[in-house]
Structure formats: structure tokens, C-alpha cells
Design an enzyme around this catalytic site. Sequence first.
Site: not given
Ligand code: G3I
Length: 353
Positions: A238, A269, A271
Site C-alpha cells: 500500500h 495487497e 495499491d
Molecule cells: O461491515 C461494517 C458495517 O456493518 C458498518 O455499517 C460500517 C460502518 O463503518 O462498517 C463496516 O465495516 C467496515 C469494514 O471495512 C467493511 O466495510 C469497517 O468499519 C472498516 O474498518 C473495514 O475496513 C477494512 C480495514 O482493512 C480494517 O482494518 C477495509 O475494508 C480493508 O480493505 C482493510 O484491509 C486491510 C487488510 O486487511 C490488512 N492490510 C491493510 C489493509 C488496508 O487497511
Amino acid sequence: MSGAGMAGMAGVGGAGAGAGGASTSPMCKTTPQTLKEAGACSGRLIGTALAASHLNEAQYQTTAKEFSYATPENEMKWGSVEPSQGAFNWTAADQIVSFAKTNGMKVKGHNLVWHSQLPGWVSGLGTADQVRSAMVNHITQVMGHYKGNSTVVAWDVVNEAWENDGSKLRDSPFSSKLGTGFIDEAFKAARAADSSVKLYYNDFRADGMNAKANSIYAMVKSMVERGIPIDGVGLQMHTGTPNPPSTPADVLQNLQRITALGLEVVISEMDSHVCDGLTSADQKQYYHDIVAACVAVPMCTAITFWGASDKYSWLNSFNETNCAGKDPSGCLWDANWMKKPAYNGVLDALQGK
Ligand code: G3I
């Protein structure tokens, strides 16, 4: 960033194309039309993160078919799969695996032990024995659920255990209760759960030759020397504030030193957002040169992009970038599902061009 810092990397892929494995995959075409076809010619899997919530969208499905590898973006994380102790919910994770299987993709499970997206009950466990038991049970149950399924071929066993500066392991229920040995314990439990899949340590901001990468290198070297069952390292890639991009030359050097240990390495991962001033030509060059670095290293076996389209990129809601008021534009397809120049940079690099 300009492309100037990448001098010497263009064309590096030519040396390695074909070195990564069999070139007899039926997916390998003389004139590849997709990323997976281009990757197949050197035996590499080309991946994307998938979100179960979008799998029923036509454009999402079409674009996913460009790839031969999938990582569930959130659906296999501890909080999704085991929100309450011992109560497992496989629905969303199974949807991804089923979609992948239907579309001929392999899956890397992501992830088993991570300080983030961890349900409160884990943090609330009081003793080392309780944390150990919960961790081993989680690994055993989750890997066991997919064991024997020929689609899930690898797992991120431990994710992002190191502090950003590489000075020490992050504080987490695992490190605080079990000490640094939790990583060895997790990998041993993973191998015991399934001996047929690849086991990875996965981290970010450790792509090139920096202090964090050095710490991770030293850790995995020690694991190999002590016979801890690890198969590879995932370098997330990233890039853009807050994660300074490593030069492709540094990435190549890091890939080479890790694989010299007998380990695989994957770009896990990728981007690269443009909010620090990258033009789309710079972005194309950077994507090209990082992919070329992987193609130059025989044991760099897969390249995964963190989502295909800017429409659903996690970067759109990540507030530690310089992207306020701007489009991060970090993916290979734009928000209207049009391929960006970066896509062609990747396609070229995969063919050694
Ligand atoms: O599913 C809930 C939903 O019910 C709720 O309404 C909404 C409100 O905020 O949140 C939703 O959950 C979110 C989830 O993504 C699904 O969309 C979380 O808040 C959000 O924090 C979560 O973010 C993810 C993040 O990891 C968490 O740390 C990102 O999508 C995901 O792309 C990201 O991926 C990580 C890898 O796993 C590890 N390496 C880094 C990478 C980028 O941060």
C-alpha cells in the site's frame, strides 16, 4: 514521485519471465487478454481483494474474472468469522470461496491472527492460557473449515505484527499475553491444522529495504533456522502517504533476500494512491516496475491488488492519506470500471515488457 527513481527497472521482467513456474498453464496465451492470462505464462497467480457484498454486481463479476487469485477483504477476519467465542459464522467467507471456485480462482485466507478487527472478547481474555487456547482454536477451526477444499491454497497466519518503525512487535492481546513467541505458536498451530497449504507472514511498509523490512527479514530467517513452519512472506505494497513508496530497486533487493532463505514471497495487497502528486503516467510506471521486480524473482509467486476498482477502494475512507477532497485513484480500474494506464503497465510487466 516521478518515474526517474525507477531507472534500471524497466525491462527487468524479461529476465524472469517464465522462471516462476510452469509455462504450460492453459491460461497462458500468446497475446494475453487478461491479467491472469499474462501471469499464467510465468506461473504466477494474479489476485484481487474481493468483498462478498459486491459479488452480485455484474461489473464487479466481470472484472473479478481478470484474476486467478482472491483474498477476502474482510470476510475471514477474526471479528467476521468468530464474533463470539466458539460461535463461527462462515456465511460471507464461504460466499467468496464459492465465487472463486466457480470462476477458477484460488484463494488466500486472510487472516488468522491480527491485532485489528479483533472482537472484544479476545482482548478481554485474562490469562496467557486463555489467549493461547483461543488463538489455537481459532486457527484450527478456521483452517479446518476450508481444509481439503482445493480452492483455499494459502493463509496469512500472522498479519502486521510489527510496529511501523520495526523497533518491536505491536502491543496486542497476543504479544502482551504470550510474548514474542506467539508468532511461532501461531505458525505451528496452522501447520498442524492443515499441512497442504502455504503459510505466510504478511505486513505493510516493509516492501523495500527499511528498518521494518529488516526486522521482518530477521524474524523469518530465524523462523526458518529454527524449523518453524513458514512458507512465505507477503509484502502488502500500500503506497503513498502514510506509507512511503520503496524504490523498485529496493523492493527487488528485499524480494531477493527473502527468497534466498528458501521462502516464497508475494506482493499481497498492492495499491498506490496519487494524492502525493503522482501523475497517471507515474502511477503506471510504479505499478509496472514493482510487478517487474516480482517477475524477476522466481520465488515471487503471486501479485495481489487490493481491490480492482477505485469505486470500492478502502482508500476512499482511509483518513491518513493526503487525499482529503481528492480521489485516491489507487486501483487499476477507475470508479467507472475503465482500465487505467496502470493496468497496461502491469500487463506489460507480466509479459516481461
Ligand atoms: O461491515 C461494517 C458495517 O456493518 C458498518 O455499517 C460500517 C460502518 O463503518 O462498517 C463496516 O465495516 C467496515 C469494514 O471495512 C467493511 O466495510 C469497517 O468499519 C472498516 O474498518 C473495514 O475496513 C477494512 C480495514 O482493512 C480494517 O482494518 C477495509 O475494508 C480493508 O480493505 C482493510 O484491509 C486491510 C487488510 O486487511 C490488512 N492490510 C491493510 C489493509 C488496508 O487497511
